[in-house]
Scaffold this motif. Sequence first.
Motif, PDB file in Angstrom:
ATOM      1  N   TYR A 226       0.513   2.821  -3.642  1.00  0.00           N
ATOM      2  CA  TYR A 226      -0.474   3.892  -3.512  1.00  0.00           C
ATOM      3  C   TYR A 226       0.011   5.083  -2.690  1.00  0.00           C
ATOM      4  O   TYR A 226      -0.713   6.068  -2.533  1.00  0.00           O
ATOM      5  CB  TYR A 226      -1.768   3.338  -2.911  1.00  0.00           C
TER       6      TYR A 226
ATOM      7  N   ALA B 151       0.818  -1.208   0.000  1.00  0.00           N
ATOM      8  CA  ALA B 151       0.000   0.000   0.000  1.00  0.00           C
ATOM      9  C   ALA B 151       0.855   1.263   0.000  1.00  0.00           C
ATOM     10  O   ALA B 151       0.560   2.227  -0.716  1.00  0.00           O
ATOM     11  CB  ALA B 151      -0.930  -0.002   1.206  1.00  0.00           C
TER      12      ALA B 151
ATOM     13  N   TYR C 166       0.320   3.593   5.677  1.00  0.00           N
ATOM     14  CA  TYR C 166       0.006   2.390   6.458  1.00  0.00           C
ATOM     15  C   TYR C 166       1.087   2.155   7.508  1.00  0.00           C
ATOM     16  O   TYR C 166       2.257   2.454   7.300  1.00  0.00           O
ATOM     17  CB  TYR C 166      -0.053   1.161   5.552  1.00  0.00           C
TER      18      TYR C 166
END
Length: 238
Positions: free
Chosen positions: A110, A106, A114
């Motif tokens: 993206y 992630a 996290y």
Amino acid sequence: MNSPKVFLTAGWRKLALAQYAVDKEILSKYLPPHTELDDWQGKYYVSLVSFMFVDVKLLGFNIPFHTNFEEVNLRFYVKFKDGENWKRGVVFIKEFVPKPAITFVANTIYKENYQTFPMKHVWIEQGHQLEVDYLWKNKNWHNFSVTAASKAEEILAGSEEEFITEHYWGYTKIGANRTSEYGVEHPRWLAYPVKDYKINVDFGINYGNDFAFLNRAKPDSVMLAEGSEIRVLKGKKF
């Protein structure tokens, strides 16, 4: 025109959501370029969201030991004008999962924020009520639990619950003038009438000094959505 490529499929289940109205100035520095804050009747919400990822597939394939896991996040709501159309989306302050591989993917693909922590959940389904509890350890143990009626109901059109659940885009600030966008597809959700809740969370430890004041705040609303199968589409940058 080609359809967007599906990056991830999964189920999002038993989503506990607590909404807090905050000053829009707090959110401004987290706002991705080219997006605007989206309000509900003049309120700018952040939501504490806890739920289960189930049956996760990345590009159609299961990742061993990473198919079912908890997530907790703090998010707020934005909109982006794409040509003549407005897209309604969310921006994540931070997202917590118990799986380091999910965090790596992630954050790398993206550019999300996290973090990996020990997590667990408890679901107790009884004839008259449903209890869900999500717990995570960031220095100390924190938890968000909801007790609700056992029968889910339709979310009314034009309601606050619809505003919270019907944002289908994710936006991430990846530079001074750059934003990442990805789509999330899912059907309209059902929600369980909430009877009670407990939020034992140190927002300062989890989300920084900007949100430490939420330790003393009562949420404007709390909801529990059943969720559904979802598809996360491959993102783009602009």
